[in-house]
Design an enzyme around this catalytic site. Structure first.
Site, PDB file in Angstrom:
ATOM      1  N   ASP A  13       1.012  -1.112  -0.054  1.00  0.00           N
ATOM      2  CA  ASP A  13      -0.110   0.013   0.033  1.00  0.00           C
ATOM      3  C   ASP A  13       1.043   1.140  -0.185  1.00  0.00           C
ATOM      4  OD1 ASP A  13      -2.232   1.638   0.166  1.00  0.00           O
ATOM      5  OD2 ASP A  13      -2.005   1.845   2.167  1.00  0.00           O
ATOM      6  N   GLU A  73      -1.777  -1.276  -5.630  1.00  0.00           N
ATOM      7  CA  GLU A  73      -3.122  -0.638  -5.979  1.00  0.00           C
ATOM      8  C   GLU A  73      -2.878   0.056  -7.354  1.00  0.00           C
ATOM      9  OE1 GLU A  73      -6.294   0.469  -2.985  1.00  0.00           O
ATOM     10  OE2 GLU A  73      -5.013   2.357  -3.593  1.00  0.00           O
ATOM     11  N   ASP A 146      -2.715   1.013   6.453  1.00  0.00           N
ATOM     12  CA  ASP A 146      -1.626   0.677   5.423  1.00  0.00           C
ATOM     13  C   ASP A 146      -1.462  -0.846   5.559  1.00  0.00           C
ATOM     14  OD1 ASP A 146      -1.548   3.481   4.996  1.00  0.00           O
ATOM     15  OD2 ASP A 146      -0.058   3.573   6.455  1.00  0.00           O
TER      16      ASP A 146
END
Length: 165
Positions: A13, A73, A146
């Site tokens: 992340d 992501e 996170d």
């Protein structure tokens, strides 16, 4: 019949202030949590130093866990253009760390990750964290989203590999 080899995924992340990571290993049936954590950069340091810190920290994690794949992501567009650009810098360094280490990179949209882990593409961060804890059996998961987001990305990758592979 060929035995399925295990796969290790490093979920990341990315962020400029804090980077979460989670390492999962799957043999196709069971998922083992190999490690997770986060690290932060100093807001007082110049951008280039912060990016270098992210890069070197991730390369260290890659050397330690030797993942087959790094899952991240995709970029999402926020209301604040400056924040989106800074996130893009951090993501670029994450992708560079993987590529320069010879690790395959896969990317998933936030909606795809939430759907794979929480069953709905509109799940909240709290719902994702709850589902990550439940699916992985991790009771001592820190409050940092996170870390749970990084584990969710890794889970999404493993779920996708199981349905594709």
């Amino acid at each position: 019949m060929e035995a399925k080899r295990s796969m290790t995924v490093l979920g990341v992340d990315p962020g400029l202030t804090s980077v979460g990571y989670g390492v999962l290993e799957s043999d196709g049936k069971n998922i083992l949590v190999k490690g997770f954590g986060s690290f932060a950069t100093s807001k007082n340091d110049p951008l280039s130093s912060r990016l270098m810190f992210i890069h070197s920290s991730l390369q260290e994690i890659i050397r330690k866990y030797r993942p087959d794949t790094l899952a991240c992501e995709t970029v999402f567009y926020g209301k604040n253009a400056k924040s989106t650009i800074l996130l893009g810098h951090a993501r670029g360094v994450v992708l560079l760390a993987a590529e320069s280490s010879g690790v395959e990179v896969v990317e998933f949209s936030p909606r795809r990750i939430k759907s794979a882990v929480g069953g709905r593409g509109s799940s909240s961060k709290e719902q994702v964290r709850y589902m990550v804890k439940a699916q992985l059996g991790v009771e001592d998961l820190p409050e940092s989203t996170d870390i749970s987001d990084a584990l969710a990305v890794a889970l999404c990758c493993l779920h996708t590999q199981e349905t594709v592979g």
